[in-house]
Scaffold this motif. Structure first.
Motif, short mmCIF file in Angstrom:
data_model
loop_
_atom_site.label_atom_id
_atom_site.label_comp_id
_atom_site.label_asym_id
_atom_site.label_seq_id
_atom_site.Cartn_x
_atom_site.Cartn_y
_atom_site.Cartn_z
N HIS A 317 -1.99 4.53 -8.30
CA HIS A 317 -1.94 6.01 -7.58
C HIS A 317 -0.75 6.76 -8.36
O HIS A 317 0.21 6.15 -8.78
N ALA A 318 -0.94 7.98 -8.23
CA ALA A 318 0.03 9.04 -9.00
C ALA A 318 1.01 9.19 -7.72
O ALA A 318 0.82 9.05 -6.59
N GLY A 319 2.21 10.06 -8.19
CA GLY A 319 3.14 10.53 -7.11
C GLY A 319 4.06 9.57 -6.26
O GLY A 319 4.51 9.52 -5.40
N THR A 320 4.41 8.19 -7.06
CA THR A 320 5.16 7.28 -6.59
C THR A 320 6.24 7.19 -7.50
O THR A 320 6.42 7.75 -8.44
N ASP A 321 7.32 6.63 -7.02
CA ASP A 321 8.76 6.54 -7.65
C ASP A 321 8.67 5.27 -8.67
O ASP A 321 9.68 5.09 -9.29
N ALA A 322 7.46 4.50 -8.80
CA ALA A 322 7.20 3.34 -9.61
C ALA A 322 7.28 3.76 -10.94
O ALA A 322 6.62 4.57 -11.47
N ASP A 323 8.24 3.30 -11.91
CA ASP A 323 7.99 3.34 -13.17
C ASP A 323 6.87 2.28 -13.83
O ASP A 323 6.34 1.68 -13.30
N LEU A 324 6.76 2.66 -15.09
CA LEU A 324 5.78 2.08 -15.97
C LEU A 324 5.99 0.18 -15.94
O LEU A 324 5.04 -0.36 -15.59
N ASP A 325 7.25 0.14 -15.97
CA ASP A 325 7.61 -1.44 -15.75
C ASP A 325 6.96 -2.05 -14.60
O ASP A 325 6.37 -3.23 -14.28
N VAL A 326 7.31 -1.45 -13.51
CA VAL A 326 6.79 -1.83 -11.93
C VAL A 326 5.32 -1.84 -11.95
O VAL A 326 4.91 -2.96 -11.74
N ILE A 327 4.79 -0.86 -12.45
CA ILE A 327 3.09 -0.93 -12.42
C ILE A 327 2.84 -2.05 -13.25
O ILE A 327 1.87 -2.79 -12.82
N LEU A 328 3.11 -2.32 -14.48
CA LEU A 328 2.64 -3.45 -15.18
C LEU A 328 2.86 -4.61 -14.56
O LEU A 328 1.97 -5.41 -14.87
N GLU A 329 4.01 -4.71 -13.76
CA GLU A 329 4.12 -5.89 -13.20
C GLU A 329 3.18 -6.36 -12.02
O GLU A 329 2.59 -7.27 -11.99
N TYR A 330 2.94 -5.30 -11.36
CA TYR A 330 1.93 -5.36 -10.39
C TYR A 330 0.60 -5.81 -10.90
O TYR A 330 -0.12 -6.85 -10.47
N VAL A 331 0.05 -5.29 -12.21
CA VAL A 331 -1.14 -5.26 -12.82
C VAL A 331 -1.08 -6.70 -13.43
O VAL A 331 -2.20 -7.63 -13.19
N THR A 332 0.06 -7.20 -13.97
CA THR A 332 -0.04 -8.56 -14.65
C THR A 332 -0.11 -9.64 -13.54
O THR A 332 -0.97 -10.44 -13.64
N ASN A 333 0.50 -9.44 -12.33
CA ASN A 333 0.34 -10.52 -11.33
C ASN A 333 -0.93 -10.50 -10.81
O ASN A 333 -1.48 -11.67 -10.58
N ILE A 334 -1.74 -9.42 -10.74
CA ILE A 334 -3.07 -9.43 -10.21
C ILE A 334 -3.99 -10.19 -10.98
O ILE A 334 -4.84 -10.85 -10.80
N ILE A 335 -3.69 -9.72 -12.45
CA ILE A 335 -4.59 -10.26 -13.33
C ILE A 335 -4.25 -11.96 -13.45
O ILE A 335 -5.28 -12.95 -13.46
N LYS A 336 -3.03 -12.50 -13.53
CA LYS A 336 -2.77 -13.77 -13.47
C LYS A 336 -3.38 -14.70 -12.45
O LYS A 336 -3.91 -15.77 -12.40
#
Length: 346
Positions: A317-336
């Motif tokens: 989603h766009a329009g959040t205060d999450a930076d790239l590192d936060v987003i990548l952490e979510y994606v990484t955890n889901i993939i793991k």
């Protein structure tokens, strides 16, 4: 003649010599084996050895089981005992005219309702209680009385219960998990050393014991789960996302079990429950019926739209205060959690 052969008659003789006609026996503590030709023990030198501490008198009691409470550190779940689990013992006690092998208890203070606490022998306690209320009111609970602290009591109970096939590996694992912080400061190495078991075995048992109750609730007979199966389940649900999927499947199975019980049928078999939960935890089950949202500071940052063996579908989603590192952490955890990270491509 070997040392063990020469000492056996002496021990039998000593047991007969020191055992009063009523309620006490003796226990010969471990000591260096004496050489061949040791004279038979007499009452006088036996009493001297008792006074020196080499021999220790152990009191046996015959008591109403209602005057005994079960020690909370005992490895067996007393609440799960029933006639079916104690039938062999009950029939044996009837045939032999009572309990022959004593349990272990310690004296209580400041408890107006109980005089003793059962360290081990809970099945013998349950069987005696059942017999007293079912046509055998003269049966009594036979026990040895020892003065031991909680850690020693735990080790004694554990040694006694290891040889009991009727204590499940899950009961033993939960007992170990409870004892770890109480007696061993959460130090598995210290506990393994005191119990004389391997660190690897203890680690597996603690992992088994710590499986979420939300998952274990799907099993109608959790005591049927072996240590190997339980450790595998613990590993499969160690990540948050895999655990969430397992909990969702466990809830479905729990509802199915409720329906089956109402219909007078047995619950879902243990092997089936285990297979379904492991499949769900690995991401190989059905795709979620509803998208799963992941929030960052109260705002949706990512939505998991679906997952199966072929892959994942999610929306960032766009329009959040999450930076790239936060987003990548979510994606990484889901993939793991999905297991896709372990797939190797040619």
């Amino acid at each position: 003649m070997s040392n063990s052969m020469s000492r056996s008659p002496q021990k039998s003789y000593l047991d007969r010599l020191l055992k009063p006609e009523s309620t006490s026996g003796t226990e010969l503590e471990s000591r260096p084996t004496e050489g061949v030709g040791t004279p038979l023990l007499t009452r006088s030198n036996s009493l001297e050895r008792i006074a020196s501490g080499e021999l220790k008198q152990v009191t046996q009691i015959r008591v109403d089981p209602n005057r005994c409470r079960i020690w909370e550190g005992n490895g067996r779940n007393y609440g799960t005992l029933n006639y079916a689990r104690c039938e062999d013992l009950i029939l044996s006690m009837i045939a032999e005219g009572g309990q022959k092998v004593p349990a272990l208890v310690r004296k209580l203070k400041n408890d107006p309702h109980h005089d003793y606490e059962v360290i081990y022998g809970t099945r013998r306690h349950w069987a005696t209680s059942w017999l007293r209320t079912n046509n055998y009111p003269d049966f009594v609970f036979l026990a040895e009385v020892r003065d031991v602290d909680d850690e020693a009591a735990f080790r004694l109970a554990d040694l006694e219960n290891r040889a009991r096939v009727d204590i499940s590996e899950f009961e033993r694992a939960r007992n170990y998990a409870m004892a770890l912080p109480l007696h061993y400061d959460n130090r598995q190495s210290k506990m393994a050393e005191r119990l004389n078991i391997s660190k690897g075995l203890l680690s597996k048992m603690i992992a088994f014991a710590n499986i979420s109750d939300s998952i274990l609730g799907a099993f109608t007979a959790v005591n049927e789960i072996s240590l190997r199966q339980g450790y595998g389940l613990a590993q499969a649900t160690s990540e948050e996302f895999s655990r969430d999927r397992a909990v969702q499947e466990a809830r479905k199975i729990t509802e199915e079990n409720h329906t089956l019980v109402q219909e007078g049928k047995g619950g879902v078999p243990t092997a089936t429950v285990l297979a379904r939960i492991l499949k769900a935890a690995s991401g190989q089950g059905e795709m979620p019926t509803e998208p799963r949202r992941f929030l960052y500071q109260g705002k949706p940052v990512l939505t998991l739209l679906g997952e199966n063996r072929s892959g994942l579908r999610f929306q960032i989603h766009a329009g959040t205060d999450a930076d790239l590192d936060v987003i990548l952490e979510y994606v990484t955890n889901i993939i793991k959690a999905s297991g896709l990270a372990s797939v190797k491509h040619d």
